[in-house]
Design a protein around this motif. Structure first.
Motif, PDB file in Angstrom:
ATOM      1  N   ARG A  15      18.872  34.585-103.542  1.00  0.00           N
ATOM      2  CA  ARG A  15      20.313  34.782-103.784  1.00  0.00           C
ATOM      3  C   ARG A  15      20.888  35.805-102.808  1.00  0.00           C
ATOM      4  O   ARG A  15      21.999  35.626-102.306  1.00  0.00           O
ATOM      5  CB  ARG A  15      20.567  35.192-105.225  1.00  0.00           C
ATOM      6  N   LYS A  19      23.598  34.747 -99.793  1.00  0.00           N
ATOM      7  CA  LYS A  19      24.909  35.403 -99.759  1.00  0.00           C
ATOM      8  C   LYS A  19      25.176  36.108 -98.436  1.00  0.00           C
ATOM      9  O   LYS A  19      26.299  36.107 -97.938  1.00  0.00           O
ATOM     10  CB  LYS A  19      25.042  36.395-100.914  1.00  0.00           C
ATOM     11  N   ASP A 111      17.872  36.781-113.872  1.00  0.00           N
ATOM     12  CA  ASP A 111      18.473  38.064-114.248  1.00  0.00           C
ATOM     13  C   ASP A 111      18.009  39.159-113.291  1.00  0.00           C
ATOM     14  O   ASP A 111      18.810  39.998-112.862  1.00  0.00           O
ATOM     15  CB  ASP A 111      18.108  38.438-115.690  1.00  0.00           C
ATOM     16  N   THR A 114      19.762  38.827-110.049  1.00  0.00           N
ATOM     17  CA  THR A 114      21.136  39.319-110.165  1.00  0.00           C
ATOM     18  C   THR A 114      21.176  40.840-110.044  1.00  0.00           C
ATOM     19  O   THR A 114      22.058  41.394-109.380  1.00  0.00           O
ATOM     20  CB  THR A 114      21.758  38.859-111.498  1.00  0.00           C
ATOM     21  N   ILE A 115      20.240  41.520-110.676  1.00  0.00           N
ATOM     22  CA  ILE A 115      20.176  42.987-110.582  1.00  0.00           C
ATOM     23  C   ILE A 115      19.968  43.409-109.128  1.00  0.00           C
ATOM     24  O   ILE A 115      20.666  44.291-108.618  1.00  0.00           O
ATOM     25  CB  ILE A 115      19.062  43.549-111.492  1.00  0.00           C
ATOM     26  N   ASP A 116      19.024  42.792-108.454  1.00  0.00           N
ATOM     27  CA  ASP A 116      18.750  43.110-107.054  1.00  0.00           C
ATOM     28  C   ASP A 116      19.977  42.825-106.191  1.00  0.00           C
ATOM     29  O   ASP A 116      20.359  43.649-105.353  1.00  0.00           O
ATOM     30  CB  ASP A 116      17.539  42.305-106.574  1.00  0.00           C
ATOM     31  N   LEU A 117      20.611  41.682-106.392  1.00  0.00           N
ATOM     32  CA  LEU A 117      21.809  41.323-105.633  1.00  0.00           C
ATOM     33  C   LEU A 117      22.923  42.334-105.869  1.00  0.00           C
ATOM     34  O   LEU A 117      23.610  42.736-104.930  1.00  0.00           O
ATOM     35  CB  LEU A 117      22.274  39.913-106.008  1.00  0.00           C
ATOM     36  N   SER A 118      23.097  42.771-107.094  1.00  0.00           N
ATOM     37  CA  SER A 118      24.177  43.721-107.386  1.00  0.00           C
ATOM     38  C   SER A 118      23.950  45.054-106.673  1.00  0.00           C
ATOM     39  O   SER A 118      24.912  45.702-106.249  1.00  0.00           O
ATOM     40  CB  SER A 118      24.342  43.924-108.894  1.00  0.00           C
ATOM     41  N   MET A 119      22.691  45.460-106.521  1.00  0.00           N
ATOM     42  CA  MET A 119      22.412  46.707-105.795  1.00  0.00           C
ATOM     43  C   MET A 119      22.805  46.571-104.321  1.00  0.00           C
ATOM     44  O   MET A 119      23.342  47.504-103.728  1.00  0.00           O
ATOM     45  CB  MET A 119      20.953  47.113-105.957  1.00  0.00           C
ATOM     46  N   ASP A 121      25.085  44.353-103.195  1.00  0.00           N
ATOM     47  CA  ASP A 121      26.550  44.240-103.206  1.00  0.00           C
ATOM     48  C   ASP A 121      27.216  45.614-103.250  1.00  0.00           C
ATOM     49  O   ASP A 121      28.265  45.820-102.634  1.00  0.00           O
ATOM     50  CB  ASP A 121      27.020  43.423-104.417  1.00  0.00           C
ATOM     51  N   ASN A 122      26.614  46.547-103.973  1.00  0.00           N
ATOM     52  CA  ASN A 122      27.211  47.878-104.126  1.00  0.00           C
ATOM     53  C   ASN A 122      27.204  48.700-102.849  1.00  0.00           C
ATOM     54  O   ASN A 122      28.046  49.580-102.679  1.00  0.00           O
ATOM     55  CB  ASN A 122      26.522  48.646-105.255  1.00  0.00           C
TER      56      ASN A 122
END
Length: 128
Positions: A15, A19, A111, A114-119, A121-122
């Motif tokens: 993911r 992206k 899930d 998603t956590i890894d991707l959000s880090m 993204d931040n």
């Protein structure tokens, strides 16, 4: 600021790769351990860590996914990054000796992706 096109994301998270593949170089590997090893090799080859190799509150044997952003450095010393990535590998191995990372069903694995991707993204807003 850092230029996105010079950055490399080392990841085992499809993911993250999907992206960001059009914004920066992506090095896709097969496991969390391989992410750490590839990032270490790049740090030894004069790259700087732009993200911490142990970011987040998850232990290395809880999540199967990790993404690390590196950036080519100038001739200045990156000993702090060398020490940080070596410590991350040491910590990974210590936790793996305690308990291997479970093989998660797809929903739970997503899930963790998603956590890894959000880090990742931040941190993107701080990279030009």
């Amino acid at each position: 600021m850092f230029e996105k096109e010079k950055c490399t994301i080392v990841t085992n998270n499809d993911r993250v790769a999907d992206k960001y593949k059009d914004m920066m170089k992506v090095e896709m590997v097969d496991s969390y351990e391989e992410v750490l090893i590839k990032a270490r090799d790049m740090v030894y080859d004069r790259h700087r860590l732009l993200t911490h190799p142990q970011a987040g509150s998850l232990k290395p044997n809880q999540t199967p996914y990790r993404s690390i952003i590196v950036y080519p450095s100038d001739n200045s010393s990156n000993m702090d990054d060398v020490m940080m990535i070596e410590k991350a590998i040491e910590t990974f191995n210590k936790f793996r000796e305690i308990k291997e990372t479970p093989k998660y069903e797809e929903k739970i694995a997503n899930d963790y992706k998603t956590i890894d991707l959000s880090m990742i993204d931040n941190v993107m807003p701080r990279i030009q």
